[in-house]
Design an enzyme around this catalytic site. Structure first.
Site, PDB file in Angstrom:
ATOM      1  N   ARG A   1     -12.186   7.025   9.089  1.00  0.00           N
ATOM      2  CA  ARG A   1     -11.683   5.653   9.124  1.00  0.00           C
ATOM      3  C   ARG A   1     -12.707   4.674   8.543  1.00  0.00           C
ATOM      4  O   ARG A   1     -12.357   3.752   7.814  1.00  0.00           O
ATOM      5  CB  ARG A   1     -11.352   5.263  10.563  1.00  0.00           C
ATOM      6  CG  ARG A   1     -10.917   3.826  10.762  1.00  0.00           C
ATOM      7  CD  ARG A   1      -9.614   3.506  10.070  1.00  0.00           C
ATOM      8  NE  ARG A   1      -9.059   2.236  10.511  1.00  0.00           N
ATOM      9  CZ  ARG A   1      -7.946   1.716  10.020  1.00  0.00           C
ATOM     10  NH1 ARG A   1      -7.257   2.343   9.094  1.00  0.00           N
ATOM     11  NH2 ARG A   1      -7.493   0.567  10.463  1.00  0.00           N
TER      12      ARG A   1
ATOM     13  N   ASP B   1      -8.536  -6.341  -5.062  1.00  0.00           N
ATOM     14  CA  ASP B   1      -8.151  -5.027  -4.536  1.00  0.00           C
ATOM     15  C   ASP B   1      -8.693  -3.948  -5.465  1.00  0.00           C
ATOM     16  O   ASP B   1      -8.228  -3.782  -6.580  1.00  0.00           O
ATOM     17  CB  ASP B   1      -6.618  -4.951  -4.450  1.00  0.00           C
ATOM     18  CG  ASP B   1      -6.109  -3.637  -3.854  1.00  0.00           C
ATOM     19  OD1 ASP B   1      -6.913  -2.712  -3.638  1.00  0.00           O
ATOM     20  OD2 ASP B   1      -4.888  -3.561  -3.612  1.00  0.00           O
TER      21      ASP B   1
ATOM     22  N   HIS C   1      -7.942  -5.133  -0.725  1.00  0.00           N
ATOM     23  CA  HIS C   1      -6.663  -4.470  -0.484  1.00  0.00           C
ATOM     24  C   HIS C   1      -5.964  -5.011   0.761  1.00  0.00           C
ATOM     25  O   HIS C   1      -4.738  -5.135   0.801  1.00  0.00           O
ATOM     26  CB  HIS C   1      -6.894  -2.962  -0.353  1.00  0.00           C
ATOM     27  CG  HIS C   1      -5.642  -2.185  -0.141  1.00  0.00           C
ATOM     28  ND1 HIS C   1      -4.668  -2.097  -1.114  1.00  0.00           N
ATOM     29  CD2 HIS C   1      -5.182  -1.473   0.923  1.00  0.00           C
ATOM     30  CE1 HIS C   1      -3.664  -1.353  -0.655  1.00  0.00           C
ATOM     31  NE2 HIS C   1      -3.962  -0.969   0.575  1.00  0.00           N
ATOM     32  N   ASP C   2      -6.725  -5.313   1.788  1.00  0.00           N
ATOM     33  CA  ASP C   2      -6.164  -5.796   3.050  1.00  0.00           C
ATOM     34  C   ASP C   2      -5.415  -7.119   2.921  1.00  0.00           C
ATOM     35  O   ASP C   2      -4.740  -7.529   3.875  1.00  0.00           O
ATOM     36  CB  ASP C   2      -7.276  -5.973   4.098  1.00  0.00           C
ATOM     37  CG  ASP C   2      -7.371  -4.778   5.029  1.00  0.00           C
ATOM     38  OD1 ASP C   2      -6.557  -3.844   4.886  1.00  0.00           O
ATOM     39  OD2 ASP C   2      -8.251  -4.780   5.909  1.00  0.00           O
TER      40      ASP C   2
ATOM     41  N   SER D   1       0.847  -1.193   0.000  1.00  0.00           N
ATOM     42  CA  SER D   1       0.000   0.000   0.000  1.00  0.00           C
ATOM     43  C   SER D   1       0.887   1.250   0.000  1.00  0.00           C
ATOM     44  O   SER D   1       1.763   1.371  -0.857  1.00  0.00           O
ATOM     45  CB  SER D   1      -0.949  -0.041   1.207  1.00  0.00           C
ATOM     46  OG  SER D   1      -1.984   0.891   1.060  1.00  0.00           O
TER      47      SER D   1
END
Lengths: 377, 377
Positions: B221, B322, B355-356, B151
């Site tokens: 967040r 992602d 993405h994680d 990232s």
């Protein structure tokens, strides 16, 4: 018809009800603000109900009284358009929970001395549809030649066909879904938290102060707005282009926190514009109705069972770049319709505009709906 | 080394600088909080720099002093892992602008009497990298065997290879991009607006009050967190499942605004947890650095020119689900590396985690990085 100093001339009716709600409550009176275009034929066979999306309103083909902008779907409704007041009796009603004249959190609470605020009951898409059915009764409309909607309007159209199959001859569902996904719920929850985190929200009781939680509502709108556009569309429209400003005429990076990028400026503008025309509590209630929407769940968990034995003809349209309600969701509905033996046509159209394509210059869309409605008539 | 009562033992250095910043300013002193694992070989050839993501920190493989959680990348760094302290001298530094001990908006402003707050200069990814280079000088590390990041960590790795090609033998870039897209910027702008709309933000001067804009930061967040997960992953993990609560033990719809859906509860939890460990102004500064990142722009508009004549070997990994930094972005980097004649390997891995995935149990990832680092050594 009433005359409201803020909104100009508009149609409005207060029906006694009560409307029995999915949540168990009852609503009385049921106020409905609506517009009509064209005239009902003596045989009553030309009524078309247009259902609007989350932040839409009844002004589908006429000027918005607050913003002065033209109707939100003049590409679909108007002289020579697929839904044509010279042939159709067009009805569009502000949904329950909204803020353009129909009963919602900003309406007077008959049990109190002021607006409902958060005492307004949580409503569902089906409740919105039931209120519309009461309006049709009031207007003397029995059966709809068609019910037509995009996005949340498409959910209402589906709910109409499932709830009142005998009153719907054809049903047009554009860029929509039969249920809200986890990601859909997640984006709405961000918006709700943004509103409720704004100290001006005051637990919903901000009407007396005349000062709504505009900052929170703007953030909610910004987050939602991203989901209405496609990644490719955003790149094409804005890319990484910088924004010239009076204090930065060459549009260089400011190394600060102003809106350097055009996309930032655009989003901020969307947020600011929105709060001038929309009520924050209505945003909470309508997003909740959307998140609760799951047509299969209302029919024992099988979507096909929502449409068993129906004589309604369906037309579904999706857009290839819509990631809010992607084509797979429309396909799922078509499969259920097929399983239920219902007549259904389906097309995925190509558009760079993402979810918003249903409101924009997407020529294929209007051709498809025009053809379907003419064939159905 | 310092001992901070809040954080326990941690490594920290205050370098005199000045660090000349891309925005034109100069930073002095340059404080850097970091961790190291393993020992530098006498020939200095075994140093590996790990770069962290937006909200990450230097505790890559050891307990976080505030949360008590294990290091954030113990799958990648540790005994028997691809980056192994028994073979490598591993360095991980808190990025400039962050809030875990390196210079950032919460640091003391040498020109004032309190924290910088918004007087902290806007920094770039390249500024972060230049600060890391100063740390390596301080530690006596000349050339890195590898720089590795996912990232925003991947952006730093790319920037390292472009800025200090002679100091990087190999470069591992995971789930990353060479530029922030309009959609990436849009999501960050929503987060920044959420923070700045919170009255507790006070133009950034909230440190004296000891009361940061937690509500706005939590909303930021939550919005960002959605982009870290895949739609399919959210559906699998939460779907439309409802959340049992003490006041609602059967997990039925409440027809209210509590967190009925598990995904709502999860997101709220993510927001609440985050504000306990992160500074709102740091969130503004680091998202700004990410949005400004465009490696091609720093090299005359041609990405390949960032890597001309490089002897660095590159390894790129993307994940098929992602949608924050999709595979196309990695492919674009690989094409530029190919055009520059650089040695580059690339693999797209399949993962349900979006993405994680770079932080999670994605077996292919650790095998790929292990193989690449061993071949490079």
């Amino acid at each position: 018809m009433i005359h409201d100093q803020r909104f100009g001339l508009q149609r409005h009716v207060a029906l006694p009800g009560p409307l029995l709600l999915d949540g168990g409550g009852r609503l009385s009176p049921v106020e409905i603000a609506y517009e009509t275009y064209g005239a009902l034929r003596p045989d009553g066979g030309n009524a078309v109900l247009v259902c609007h999306a989350l932040t839409g309103d009844q002004h589908v083909a006429s000027e918005h009284p607050r913003t002065g902008k033209p109707g939100w779907w003049t590409r679909m409704v108007g002289e020579g358009k697929p839904i044509d007041p010279s042939r159709h009796f067009v009805i569009c009603a502000n949904v329950l929970g909204s803020c353009m004249g129909s009963s919602g959190p900003a309406s007077a609470d008959p049990a109190g001395t002021g607006p409902y605020a958060m005492a307004f009951p949580v409503i569902t898409i089906r409740d919105m549809v039931r209120a519309q059915a009461m309006l049709l009764d009031h207007l003397g409309v029995g059966t709809l030649a068609a019910v037509v909607g995009g996005s949340m309007g498409g959910m209402q159209a589906l709910s109409w066909a499932a709830t009142f199959p005998d009153r719907v001859r054809s049903c047009v569902v554009i860029a929509s879904t039969a249920r809200h996904s986890a990601q859909n719920i997640a984006f709405h929850e961000v918006g709700r938290q943004a509103i409720m985190a704004d100290p001006k929200w005051r637990g919903g009781d901000y009407y007396a102060a005349g000062d709504q939680p505009a900052a929170g509502l703007a953030v909610a709108r910004m987050a939602a707005h991203i989901t209405y556009l496609s990644e490719a569309g955003l790149t094409e429209k804005f890319g990484r282009r910088l924004q010239a400003r009076p204090d930065n005429p060459t549009g260089a990076k400011s190394f600060g926190f102003d809106a350097d990028f055009q996309v930032e400026s655009y989003l901020r503008h969307q947020g600011i514009q929105f709060v001038d025309r929309f009520d924050a509590n209505s945003y909470l209630y309508i997003t909740r109705a959307l998140d609760y929407f799951d047509l299969a769940e209302e029919h024992g968990g099988r979507l096909a069972d929502a449409f068993r034995g129906t004589a309604t003809r369906f037309c579904l349209v999706s857009f290839d770049t819509d990631w809010l309600y992607p084509t797979a969701e429309s396909r799922r509905i078509v499969q259920a319709l097929n399983a239920a033996g219902a007549a259904a046509s389906f097309v995925e159209l190509s558009s760079p505009y993402g979810h918003d394509a249903f409101l924009l210059d997407t020529p294929g869309l209007y051709r498809v709906v025009d053809g379907f409605l003419k064939a159905a008539a």
